[in-house]
Scaffold this motif. Structure first.
Motif, PDB file in Angstrom:
ATOM      1  N   THR A  82      45.100  57.577  67.912  1.00 35.74           N
ATOM      2  CA  THR A  82      45.082  58.468  66.757  1.00 35.74           C
ATOM      3  C   THR A  82      46.487  59.003  66.521  1.00 35.74           C
ATOM      4  OG1 THR A  82      44.476  60.368  68.145  1.00 35.74           O
ATOM      5  CG2 THR A  82      42.682  59.149  67.066  1.00 35.74           C
ATOM      6  N   ASP A  84      48.238  62.016  65.847  1.00 31.93           N
ATOM      7  CA  ASP A  84      47.887  63.434  65.980  1.00 31.93           C
ATOM      8  C   ASP A  84      48.780  64.355  65.159  1.00 31.93           C
ATOM      9  OD1 ASP A  84      45.838  62.714  67.699  1.00 31.93           O
ATOM     10  OD2 ASP A  84      47.103  62.897  69.478  1.00 31.93           O
ATOM     11  N   ALA A  85      50.018  63.947  64.921  1.00 33.09           N
ATOM     12  CA  ALA A  85      50.925  64.808  64.164  1.00 33.09           C
ATOM     13  C   ALA A  85      52.157  64.037  63.724  1.00 33.09           C
ATOM     14  CB  ALA A  85      51.350  66.014  65.009  1.00 33.09           C
ATOM     15  N   GLY A 104      39.128  64.337  59.674  1.00 38.67           N
ATOM     16  CA  GLY A 104      39.457  64.031  61.060  1.00 38.67           C
ATOM     17  C   GLY A 104      40.808  63.366  61.180  1.00 38.67           C
ATOM     18  N   PRO A 105      41.131  62.873  62.378  1.00 43.42           N
ATOM     19  CA  PRO A 105      42.452  62.292  62.611  1.00 43.42           C
ATOM     20  C   PRO A 105      42.607  60.918  61.960  1.00 43.42           C
ATOM     21  CG  PRO A 105      41.081  62.014  64.553  1.00 43.42           C
ATOM     22  CD  PRO A 105      40.295  62.864  63.594  1.00 43.42           C
ATOM     23  N   THR A 107      43.214  57.231  62.477  1.00 43.21           N
ATOM     24  CA  THR A 107      43.038  56.298  63.595  1.00 43.21           C
ATOM     25  C   THR A 107      43.764  54.990  63.320  1.00 43.21           C
ATOM     26  OG1 THR A 107      40.877  57.237  64.153  1.00 43.21           O
ATOM     27  CG2 THR A 107      41.373  55.035  64.998  1.00 43.21           C
ATOM     28  N   SER A 146      48.253  59.432  70.201  1.00 49.26           N
ATOM     29  CA  SER A 146      47.428  59.922  71.306  1.00 49.26           C
ATOM     30  C   SER A 146      47.753  59.268  72.640  1.00 49.26           C
ATOM     31  CB  SER A 146      45.946  59.723  70.971  1.00 49.26           C
ATOM     32  OG  SER A 146      45.681  58.359  70.696  1.00 49.26           O
TER      33      SER A 146
END
Length: 210
Positions: A82, A84-85, A104-105, A107, A146
């Motif tokens: 994922t 994440d940022a 959501g994230p 992917t 991730s």
């Protein structure tokens, strides 16, 4: 050697040179065929490759508004990751991530890729983009995944016009000097209808990802 044999040899040589030239052109234009701009940033860390990364600001100079990060993120590993940022070190920028569908994230599937920016793709919006990035600069951008962790590169800062129009910010404020067309035209609906044609507009946001 007879004249006919010489002609045959010359023809064969010409064919070989033609094939070699075509092969060289194919290799050199591979990036162009894939829609990749070779002057844009790319980096590889472990199983992750980020290609075609740019920061895209408002299409009209002097207009304040959000900017976006556009890139293609590849995952050559066997497990999904994922995103994440995304951060812009050295600035106070806040980047808001949103997947292409749902919530959501974002992917990045195993053996696959995700395009950030462009219609129908995931988005990375820099909410205070005007303060965070200046056109023509090279801005450090960090993608936090991730499993791989931080993947950093230097991305060019460009305006959301021309080639980048379809990948730029979807929120495009009117220029400061613009006046509402409807107020100057009898029948507000007619004026509003034609006012949109004279004001800059950005297409909804791959890219995208290189």
């Amino acid at each position: 050697m007879s004249r006919s044999l010489r002609r045959g040899a010359l023809a064969a040589t010409a064919i070989v040179f033609s094939i070699a030239a075509l092969s060289a052109c194919g290799a050199g234009n591979d990036a162009q065929t894939l829609g990749v701009r070779p002057d844009n940033a790319a980096v590889s860390v472990d199983d992750v490759k980020i290609q075609n990364a740019v920061v895209i600001t408002q299409p009209t100079p002097g207009v304040k508004g959000p900017a976006v990060v556009s890139a293609t993120v590849f995952n050559n590993g066997r497990q999904a990751q994922t995103l994440d940022a995304i951060t812009l070190p050295g600035t106070s920028a806040t980047v808001k991530l949103k997947p292409a569908e749902g919530t959501g994230p974002i992917t990045v599937p195993a053996g696959g890729s995700v395009v950030i920016g462009g219609e129908g793709n995931a988005t990375a919006v820099i909410e205070n983009g005007t303060e965070a990035a200046k056109n023509g600069d090279a801005q450090k951008v960090v993608f936090k995944l991730s499993r791989t962790g931080d993947v950093a590169l230097e991305a060019f800062v460009v305006r959301g016009s021309g080639y980048y129009k379809g990948f730029g910010p979807s929120e495009v404020p009117a220029p400061p000097s613009a006046t509402p067309t409807a107020s100057a035209t009898p029948g507000g609906e007619h004026g509003a209808e034609h006012g949109g044609e004279s004001s800059p507009s950005g297409e909804a946001s791959h890219a995208s990802g290189h």
